[in-house]
Design a protein around this motif. Sequence first.
Motif, PDB file in Angstrom:
ATOM      1  N   VAL A   7       0.831  -1.204   0.000  1.00  0.00           N
ATOM      2  CA  VAL A   7       0.000   0.000   0.000  1.00  0.00           C
ATOM      3  C   VAL A   7       0.866   1.254   0.000  1.00  0.00           C
ATOM      4  O   VAL A   7       0.660   2.177  -0.782  1.00  0.00           O
ATOM      5  N   ALA A   8       1.863   1.298   0.886  1.00  0.00           N
ATOM      6  CA  ALA A   8       2.667   2.511   1.051  1.00  0.00           C
ATOM      7  C   ALA A   8       3.594   2.759  -0.134  1.00  0.00           C
ATOM      8  O   ALA A   8       3.868   3.905  -0.476  1.00  0.00           O
ATOM      9  N   LEU A   9       4.072   1.697  -0.750  1.00  0.00           N
ATOM     10  CA  LEU A   9       5.033   1.847  -1.848  1.00  0.00           C
ATOM     11  C   LEU A   9       4.450   1.405  -3.187  1.00  0.00           C
ATOM     12  O   LEU A   9       5.186   0.999  -4.085  1.00  0.00           O
ATOM     13  N   LYS A  10       3.143   1.510  -3.318  1.00  0.00           N
ATOM     14  CA  LYS A  10       2.459   0.969  -4.490  1.00  0.00           C
ATOM     15  C   LYS A  10       3.007   1.511  -5.811  1.00  0.00           C
ATOM     16  O   LYS A  10       3.270   0.754  -6.733  1.00  0.00           O
ATOM     17  N   PHE A  11       3.182   2.793  -5.909  1.00  0.00           N
ATOM     18  CA  PHE A  11       3.611   3.400  -7.173  1.00  0.00           C
ATOM     19  C   PHE A  11       5.084   3.790  -7.159  1.00  0.00           C
ATOM     20  O   PHE A  11       5.526   4.540  -8.012  1.00  0.00           O
ATOM     21  N   GLN A  12       5.834   3.286  -6.213  1.00  0.00           N
ATOM     22  CA  GLN A  12       7.217   3.713  -6.024  1.00  0.00           C
ATOM     23  C   GLN A  12       8.244   2.693  -6.523  1.00  0.00           C
ATOM     24  O   GLN A  12       9.433   2.911  -6.372  1.00  0.00           O
ATOM     25  N   TRP A  13       7.825   1.576  -7.090  1.00  0.00           N
ATOM     26  CA  TRP A  13       8.768   0.500  -7.420  1.00  0.00           C
ATOM     27  C   TRP A  13       9.803   0.932  -8.450  1.00  0.00           C
ATOM     28  O   TRP A  13      10.958   0.528  -8.375  1.00  0.00           O
ATOM     29  N   LYS A  14       9.419   1.722  -9.415  1.00  0.00           N
ATOM     30  CA  LYS A  14      10.387   2.173 -10.424  1.00  0.00           C
ATOM     31  C   LYS A  14      11.486   3.022  -9.780  1.00  0.00           C
ATOM     32  O   LYS A  14      12.664   2.869 -10.099  1.00  0.00           O
ATOM     33  N   THR A  15      11.086   3.886  -8.879  1.00  0.00           N
ATOM     34  CA  THR A  15      12.066   4.723  -8.195  1.00  0.00           C
ATOM     35  C   THR A  15      12.982   3.881  -7.321  1.00  0.00           C
ATOM     36  O   THR A  15      14.191   4.133  -7.257  1.00  0.00           O
ATOM     37  N   ILE A  16      12.442   2.880  -6.662  1.00  0.00           N
ATOM     38  CA  ILE A  16      13.255   2.010  -5.819  1.00  0.00           C
ATOM     39  C   ILE A  16      14.258   1.222  -6.660  1.00  0.00           C
ATOM     40  O   ILE A  16      15.418   1.050  -6.265  1.00  0.00           O
ATOM     41  N   ILE A  17      13.855   0.782  -7.830  1.00  0.00           N
ATOM     42  CA  ILE A  17      14.778   0.076  -8.728  1.00  0.00           C
ATOM     43  C   ILE A  17      15.891   1.012  -9.190  1.00  0.00           C
ATOM     44  O   ILE A  17      17.067   0.625  -9.254  1.00  0.00           O
ATOM     45  N   ILE A  18      15.546   2.264  -9.476  1.00  0.00           N
ATOM     46  CA  ILE A  18      16.552   3.256  -9.855  1.00  0.00           C
ATOM     47  C   ILE A  18      17.531   3.482  -8.702  1.00  0.00           C
ATOM     48  O   ILE A  18      18.743   3.602  -8.917  1.00  0.00           O
ATOM     49  N   ILE A  19      17.019   3.523  -7.470  1.00  0.00           N
ATOM     50  CA  ILE A  19      17.890   3.697  -6.305  1.00  0.00           C
ATOM     51  C   ILE A  19      18.881   2.539  -6.202  1.00  0.00           C
ATOM     52  O   ILE A  19      20.074   2.747  -5.977  1.00  0.00           O
ATOM     53  N   PHE A  20      18.394   1.308  -6.372  1.00  0.00           N
ATOM     54  CA  PHE A  20      19.295   0.157  -6.306  1.00  0.00           C
ATOM     55  C   PHE A  20      20.337   0.198  -7.420  1.00  0.00           C
ATOM     56  O   PHE A  20      21.506  -0.131  -7.202  1.00  0.00           O
ATOM     57  N   ALA A  21      19.936   0.617  -8.618  1.00  0.00           N
ATOM     58  CA  ALA A  21      20.896   0.723  -9.720  1.00  0.00           C
ATOM     59  C   ALA A  21      21.965   1.773  -9.405  1.00  0.00           C
ATOM     60  O   ALA A  21      23.157   1.545  -9.662  1.00  0.00           O
ATOM     61  N   LEU A  22      21.554   2.893  -8.854  1.00  0.00           N
ATOM     62  CA  LEU A  22      22.520   3.926  -8.484  1.00  0.00           C
ATOM     63  C   LEU A  22      23.460   3.451  -7.382  1.00  0.00           C
ATOM     64  O   LEU A  22      24.649   3.791  -7.381  1.00  0.00           O
ATOM     65  N   LEU A  23      22.948   2.660  -6.453  1.00  0.00           N
ATOM     66  CA  LEU A  23      23.813   2.114  -5.400  1.00  0.00           C
ATOM     67  C   LEU A  23      24.843   1.145  -5.975  1.00  0.00           C
ATOM     68  O   LEU A  23      25.993   1.122  -5.537  1.00  0.00           O
ATOM     69  N   ILE A  24      24.448   0.370  -6.962  1.00  0.00           N
ATOM     70  CA  ILE A  24      25.398  -0.542  -7.620  1.00  0.00           C
ATOM     71  C   ILE A  24      26.466   0.249  -8.359  1.00  0.00           C
ATOM     72  O   ILE A  24      27.662  -0.057  -8.275  1.00  0.00           O
TER      73      ILE A  24
END
Length: 122
Positions: A7-24
């Motif tokens: 519910v809280a992160l419903k529309f945020q998955w793309k941004t979270i994937i971008i964050i993980f890519a930037l961390l890599i």
Amino acid sequence: MKKFLSVALKFQWKTIIIIFALLIIQTFFQMEIIDLFGTALTGVKEQKIDLLFKSGLYMLVYTAFVMIAIYAVSFLSTRVASKAAYTVREKLFHILMNLPDEEIVKFKISGLTTRSTRGMSS
């Protein structure tokens, strides 16, 4: 917890994937800086100034990439967290406003309601 995150992160998955890519990317460049430091030390030992300057220049460029990645991760993480908090407050506000009067009388929710509406309006 799974329902909360959905519910809280419903529309945020793309941004979270971008964050993980930037961390890599950030981790990769940090590891490259360590390797380049070894190359720079080799240049010092062998008295090859061009190798020292070349590896130093690469270290500066990689450091700039790492700094940009850190700021991007910080900015995007803040956006994800604030949007998740906003979504939770909004859902909670709607649940509280839809309670029947008999339920509202049983417990005091005025502080929670005003905090929720104040957060939503700002």
